[in-house]
Write a protein that holds these residues in place. Structure first.
Motif, PDB file in Angstrom:
ATOM      1  N   LEU A  84       0.840  -1.195   0.000  1.00  0.00           N
ATOM      2  CA  LEU A  84       0.000   0.000   0.000  1.00  0.00           C
ATOM      3  C   LEU A  84       0.885   1.258   0.000  1.00  0.00           C
ATOM      4  CD1 LEU A  84      -2.888   1.047  -0.015  1.00  0.00           C
ATOM      5  CD2 LEU A  84      -2.828   1.020   2.484  1.00  0.00           C
ATOM      6  N   TYR A  85       1.909   1.247   0.810  1.00  0.00           N
ATOM      7  CA  TYR A  85       2.866   2.353   0.833  1.00  0.00           C
ATOM      8  C   TYR A  85       3.539   2.509  -0.533  1.00  0.00           C
ATOM      9  CZ  TYR A  85       7.327   4.679   1.768  1.00  0.00           C
ATOM     10  OH  TYR A  85       8.409   5.509   1.710  1.00  0.00           O
ATOM     11  N   PHE A  86       3.976   1.395  -1.110  1.00  0.00           N
ATOM     12  CA  PHE A  86       4.623   1.400  -2.421  1.00  0.00           C
ATOM     13  C   PHE A  86       3.678   1.984  -3.477  1.00  0.00           C
ATOM     14  CE2 PHE A  86       6.083  -1.339  -6.169  1.00  0.00           C
ATOM     15  CZ  PHE A  86       7.175  -0.538  -6.460  1.00  0.00           C
ATOM     16  N   ALA A  87       2.403   1.604  -3.419  1.00  0.00           N
ATOM     17  CA  ALA A  87       1.418   2.125  -4.366  1.00  0.00           C
ATOM     18  C   ALA A  87       1.204   3.628  -4.159  1.00  0.00           C
ATOM     19  CB  ALA A  87       0.103   1.369  -4.228  1.00  0.00           C
ATOM     20  N   PHE A  88       1.118   4.080  -2.904  1.00  0.00           N
ATOM     21  CA  PHE A  88       0.961   5.513  -2.621  1.00  0.00           C
ATOM     22  C   PHE A  88       2.143   6.305  -3.181  1.00  0.00           C
ATOM     23  CE2 PHE A  88      -2.518   5.266   0.510  1.00  0.00           C
ATOM     24  CZ  PHE A  88      -3.106   6.512   0.329  1.00  0.00           C
ATOM     25  N   VAL A  89       3.358   5.817  -2.936  1.00  0.00           N
ATOM     26  CA  VAL A  89       4.558   6.521  -3.393  1.00  0.00           C
ATOM     27  C   VAL A  89       4.575   6.620  -4.918  1.00  0.00           C
ATOM     28  CG1 VAL A  89       7.084   6.348  -3.528  1.00  0.00           C
ATOM     29  CG2 VAL A  89       5.924   6.002  -1.349  1.00  0.00           C
ATOM     30  N   ASN A  90       4.201   5.548  -5.589  1.00  0.00           N
ATOM     31  CA  ASN A  90       4.169   5.579  -7.052  1.00  0.00           C
ATOM     32  C   ASN A  90       3.052   6.473  -7.574  1.00  0.00           C
ATOM     33  OD1 ASN A  90       6.359   3.874  -7.619  1.00  0.00           O
ATOM     34  ND2 ASN A  90       5.111   2.075  -7.273  1.00  0.00           N
ATOM     35  N   TYR A  91       1.833   6.273  -7.085  1.00  0.00           N
ATOM     36  CA  TYR A  91       0.641   6.980  -7.581  1.00  0.00           C
ATOM     37  C   TYR A  91       0.779   8.495  -7.402  1.00  0.00           C
ATOM     38  CZ  TYR A  91      -4.388   7.976  -8.133  1.00  0.00           C
ATOM     39  OH  TYR A  91      -5.606   8.459  -8.536  1.00  0.00           O
TER      40      TYR A  91
END
Length: 133
Positions: A84-91
């Motif tokens: 979820l953190y990885f997705a937030f950072v990318n998005y």
């Protein structure tokens, strides 16, 4: 590479559908609320803006969850990563770089960033449209 592009395109399409639903809902509510709050235009504007921003934030969060689920399904990040953190950072295009994708799925991060930038721009347009109502 084709698999990455297909998965990224599918997830982007799902995010676009989520955003379209939120957009149609926000604009529809803003138009309908105008009749209810006609005697208090400033209060109406404030209520509609707060509701619209909250709805758009919810839509963005749902889209990020979809990206994180896709990362989990294809194994796009190293084991033990907070997806979820990885997705937030990318998005959000934050790009800390503390979690990096596995080589076989390295295009998903930039595709998520491209999707996020487009969705944030779309949200800005929706907020402007709601201000006009």
């Amino acid at each position: 590479m084709l698999g990455q592009l297909l998965v990224g395109s599918l997830v982007s399409a799902i995010a676009i559908m989520i955003h379209a639903l939120a957009t149609v809902g926000a604009i529809g509510v803003a138009r309908a609320a105008r009749r209810w709050w006609a005697s208090w235009p400033r209060l109406h504007l404030m209520a509609v803006m707060v509701a619209t921003v909250l709805l758009l934030m919810l839509a963005h969060t749902a889209e990020i969850v979809v990206w994180s689920l896709s990362y989990a399904l294809v194994g796009a990040a190293p084991a033990g990563s907070d997806l979820l953190y990885f997705a937030f950072v990318n998005y959000t295009t934050l790009g800390y770089g503390d979690v990096t994708p596995v080589k076989a799925w390295q295009l998903l991060g930039p595709m998520a960033a491209m999707n996020g930038i487009l969705m944030f721009g779309w949200s800005t347009a929706v907020l402007f449209e709601v201000l006009l109502k």
